[in-house]
Motif scaffolding. Structure first.
Motif, PDB file in Angstrom:
ATOM      1  N   GLU A  23      11.345 -50.565  -0.555  1.00  0.00           N
ATOM      2  CA  GLU A  23      11.569 -51.848  -0.952  1.00  0.00           C
ATOM      3  C   GLU A  23      12.919 -51.949  -1.399  1.00  0.00           C
ATOM      4  OE1 GLU A  23       9.100 -53.516   0.160  1.00  0.00           O
ATOM      5  OE2 GLU A  23       7.845 -52.149   0.623  1.00  0.00           O
ATOM      6  N   TRP A  72       6.890 -43.754  10.107  1.00  0.00           N
ATOM      7  CA  TRP A  72       5.852 -45.002   9.848  1.00  0.00           C
ATOM      8  C   TRP A  72       4.660 -44.441   9.011  1.00  0.00           C
ATOM      9  CZ3 TRP A  72       1.099 -44.757  12.422  1.00  0.00           C
ATOM     10  CH2 TRP A  72       0.884 -43.620  13.402  1.00  0.00           C
ATOM     11  N   HIS A  97       8.531 -49.471   3.271  1.00  0.00           N
ATOM     12  CA  HIS A  97       9.811 -50.125   3.846  1.00  0.00           C
ATOM     13  C   HIS A  97      11.107 -49.716   3.249  1.00  0.00           C
ATOM     14  CE1 HIS A  97       7.107 -52.599   6.588  1.00  0.00           C
ATOM     15  NE2 HIS A  97       6.601 -53.116   5.563  1.00  0.00           N
ATOM     16  N   SER A 110      12.230 -45.732   6.128  1.00  0.00           N
ATOM     17  CA  SER A 110      12.420 -45.373   7.565  1.00  0.00           C
ATOM     18  C   SER A 110      13.851 -44.712   7.804  1.00  0.00           C
ATOM     19  CB  SER A 110      12.303 -46.555   8.399  1.00  0.00           C
ATOM     20  OG  SER A 110      11.104 -47.325   8.215  1.00  0.00           O
TER      21      SER A 110
END
Length: 748
Positions: free
Chosen positions: A656, A714, A695, A698
């Motif tokens: 994030e 993922w 997020h 990745s």
């Protein structure tokens, strides 16, 4: 009949008398009349040998004399007046002319006053004689005046031409100003500018005291370049060899030159270089919040040294004096005194309202139609039985037809305007809002370690100085641009951006203060053999500053875990992801992070920003390779065939957007699953883990100890389940690297 004749004669006499009594511009005896004219008055004055008064009366009645110039009596009278005026002015004028013609020039300085007096006497005589109004008339021009003017001009020109030689002989500092005593007036500034070579020679051979006297007498009229020449000459009398003089001697000479009112554009032969050597570590830690700059209040030639080359910079090596700044800390601090909210209004919406212009045009259209109807109704009948009546009515109707056509033309113009004019217009709607106003003091303080190095004397001096700056601001937050009083609000308040700029702008220190400090502490200065000695001192001082900053900072030891040095932030078009060095110049990340971008921006753990080009990708595996401009620390891959379920693993990434975050979990299992990108084909081998992967993670590495066992790819959404996250198995990753001929590292 006889009575009528007498009456006519009497009337003629009265009219003649009245016409003769019309007022002329007055003479000394009163108003002129038919019986007493200006000629009579001038004749009286000439008869009494009052020639100047007669000339003055001629000047006043010039128009009358011009109108009666053909009168022989008038011509004779003016001739007599001319003779009298010549007798009045001639002796003095001729004597002064002869005296000027007999002047001997060049003359010694002791004769200048007499020459000046002789010229001035003739100048006054010419002025007096030339003031006679009659002599201004072409027919009565006095030749002696012309002769005097020629003599005066010839002698003045001769003296002006000799002025440069006179200046060269004149003792500039030994008496009154040259221009005050020279016999003729000169354009002082222009003359000195033209005689620069003579001036330069005189200045060059003058003593310091003489130069001070010259500056006092001539400084105000000197052109800028000659003022500078004078200042440099005086400086040289105080400091004959600036290139070899010690810094205290230079400063003393400069101060004395300034005190004398002379401004030096540059101190000849002295070059200063500035060099900042502040620790990059302090800058990265945020200890240095604003820079320090030097205000050049002394006219030394100054250059900035190359920060990268430091003491090896050519500018530093060529300088006579080097000033080095090592910022120990510079901090800003805000002290908020009051905070309140101000009520105002701003635009909150737009509504449509009737356009008043459109309504006006509708009224104009209606009026034009009414005019047509009125004019049509007023037309007379042209179909009566009487043809003469019909003809008269037709003639009468022509005016009405003209009015109707004009009204029709107006209607077409109005219709065109109506088509081009909107029926409704936008009108802003204003509503209440509040903005915050904060009163604050912004303080800037810091400590600077500086070195003044005199490379000519091979001495240097170092010391600290503290800097402080304080400003008061009234800051407005969230003031709306649509506020009708926006400009009024901003006249007395500033924005946050303005305060930010103040906090970032450098605090200045005067060069004179630094050099004066050196001069005052010359006894404390040290000898040095080479700049390496000073470089060692600078490094020691920097380390002390870094250590002091480290004691004051909170955080973690970034060198404790070297794995962070391998990880980078990958900036994509729609967000950011993670990546890591697999060789010193190749970064591995997910395909879905970069997709079809060719060039990628990245940031390393040490905050260095860099970029690279995508050189390889596999959509099914969801892997991509980037060739990077700046090198980094490559990882090592796990090389054993099996992993142990339940072993602790760690992910490093930027979940994030929280950069360089470490999260921990265990190996849940190893399994195959479809590609994260939905590509059909062979399933992909994954490490399943409960390590939090969000997020921004990745493309980042999954570590087992110090070795990478997977590339974070993922996970299932938190609203669906917990702890189901997947990293691409190291076997798949290593095969991908082999296929792309990447020489990666394996094992501990």
């Amino acid at each position: 009949m006889r009575r009528c004749a007498l009456l006519s004669c009497s009337l003629l006499l009265i009219l003649s008398f009245l016409s003769g009594c019309q007022t002329l511009q007055g003479g000394a005896k009163g108003d002129y009349s038919f019986f007493y004219t200006p000629k009579d008055r001038v004749a009286e004055l000439v008869a009494g040998q009052q020639y100047r008064e007669a000339d003055a009366e001629f000047a006043r009645q010039r128009e009358w004399f011009t109108a009666n110039a053909d009168d022989p009596e008038v011509a004779a009278l003016l001739g007599t007046l001319s003779t009298g005026l010549r007798a009045e002015y001639g002796p003095g004028l001729e004597a002064a002319t002869a005296a000027v013609k007999n002047l001997n020039w060049p003359a010694g300085q002791d004769q200048w006053a007499a020459v000046k007096s002789t010229l001035e006497t003739l100048r006054q005589q010419v002025s007096q004689a030339g003031s006679a109004a009659l002599f201004k008339e072409p027919d009565y021009r006095y030749a002696a005046i012309d002769e005097a003017e020629r003599a005066l001009k010839e002698q003045t020109d001769r003296i002006v031409q000799d002025a440069p030689q006179a200046l060269a002989r004149y003792l500039l500092a030994g008496g009154p100003r040259f221009f005050d005593v020279y016999p003729v007036e000169l354009d002082e500034e222009a003359f000195l500018s033209e005689q620069k070579a003579i001036w330069t020679d005189r200045v060059k051979h003058s003593t310091g005291e003489e130069l001070l006297k010259i500056h006092e007498e001539y400084g105000a009229i000197l052109p800028a370049d000659m003022k500078q020449e004078l200042a440099e000459a005086y400086f040289r009398t105080l400091c004959p060899n600036a290139a070899k003089a010690s810094l205290p001697v230079l400063l003393a000479a400069f101060a004395k030159t300034e005190k004398a009112g002379m401004e030096l554009a540059s101190v000849p032969g002295v070059k200063i270089a500035f060099l900042e050597v502040t620790s990059d570590t302090l800058k990265r830690k945020g200890v240095i919040e604003f820079p320090v700059a030097v205000k050049m209040d002394m006219p030394f030639e100054a250059v900035n040294g190359d920060l990268k080359k430091g003491f090896e910079s050519p500018a530093v090596k060529d300088a006579d004096i080097v000033i080095v700044f090592n910022l120990a800390s510079t901090k800003t601090n805000r002290r908020v005194d009051t905070s309140n909210y101000v009520k105002s209004t701003c635009q909150v919406a737009i509504r449509q309202v009737p356009n008043p212009e459109w309504d006006v045009m509708q009224v104009e259209l209606q009026q034009a139609n009414t005019e047509i109807l009125t004019s049509t109704a007023a037309k007379k009948d042209t179909s009566t039985a009487d043809p003469w009546v019909n003809l008269g009515n037709a003639i009468s109707n022509w005016g009405k037809d003209s009015e109707i056509e004009k009204a029709k033309g107006n209607i077409e113009d109005i219709k065109k305007k109506i088509r081009e004019t909107p029926r409704y217009i936008d009108e802003p709607v204003f509503g209440p809002y509040r903005f915050q106003r904060v009163e604050m003091d912004v303080l800037k303080a810091g400590s600077v370690h500086y070195y003044i190095i005199d490379q000519r004397q091979k001495r240097y001096y170092s010391d600290f100085f503290d800097i402080q700056s304080k400003e008061f601001f009234t800051v407005c937050y969230d003031v709306q641009k649509t506020d009708p009083k926006y400009d009024e609000h901003m006249k007395t308040n500033v924005t946050e951006e303005y305060v930010d700029d103040f906090e970032k702008e450098p605090v200045t220190v005067k060069l004179s203060e630094l050099l004066d400090q050196y001069a005052a502490n010359k006894a404390k200065s040290k000898k040095y053999a080479s700049l390496d000695t000073i470089r060692e001192d600078v490094i020691k001082d920097r380390n002390v500053a870094v250590a002091a900053a480290q004691k004051e900072s909170y955080g973690f030891d970034k060198r404790d875990d070297r794995r962070f040095e391998s990880v980078v932030v990958v900036t994509a078009s729609d967000g950011l992801g993670s990546g890591f060095y697999v060789t010193d110049d190749v970064v591995l990340t997910n395909y879905h992070v970069v997709e079809e971008q060719k060039f990628i921006e990245m940031k390393r753990f040490d905050k260095v920003e860099t970029f690279g080009k995508v050189i390889g990708k596999d959509v099914r595996l969801d892997l991509a390779l980037i060739k990077v401009q700046d090198r980094g620390r490559p990882v090592r891959f796990y090389r054993k065939k099996n992993v142990q379920i339940g072993e602790t693993v760690e992910a490093i990434g930027h979940p994030e957007g929280l950069e360089f975050t470490l999260s921990r979990g265990v190996i849940s299992t190893v399994r195959k699953a479809e590609s994260a990108n939905g590509v059909k084909g062979k399933p992909v081998l994954f490490i399943q883990t409960d390590t939090p992967i969000n997020h921004g993670n990745s493309g980042g590495p999954l570590f087992l100890g110090n070795c990478v066992i997977g590339v974070n790819d993922w996970g299932l959404g938190k609203d669906y389940t917990e702890g189901l996250n997947f990293s691409i198995h190291y076997a798949e990753v290593c095969k991908f690297l082999d296929d792309n001929h990447i020489a990666y590292l394996k094992g501990e």
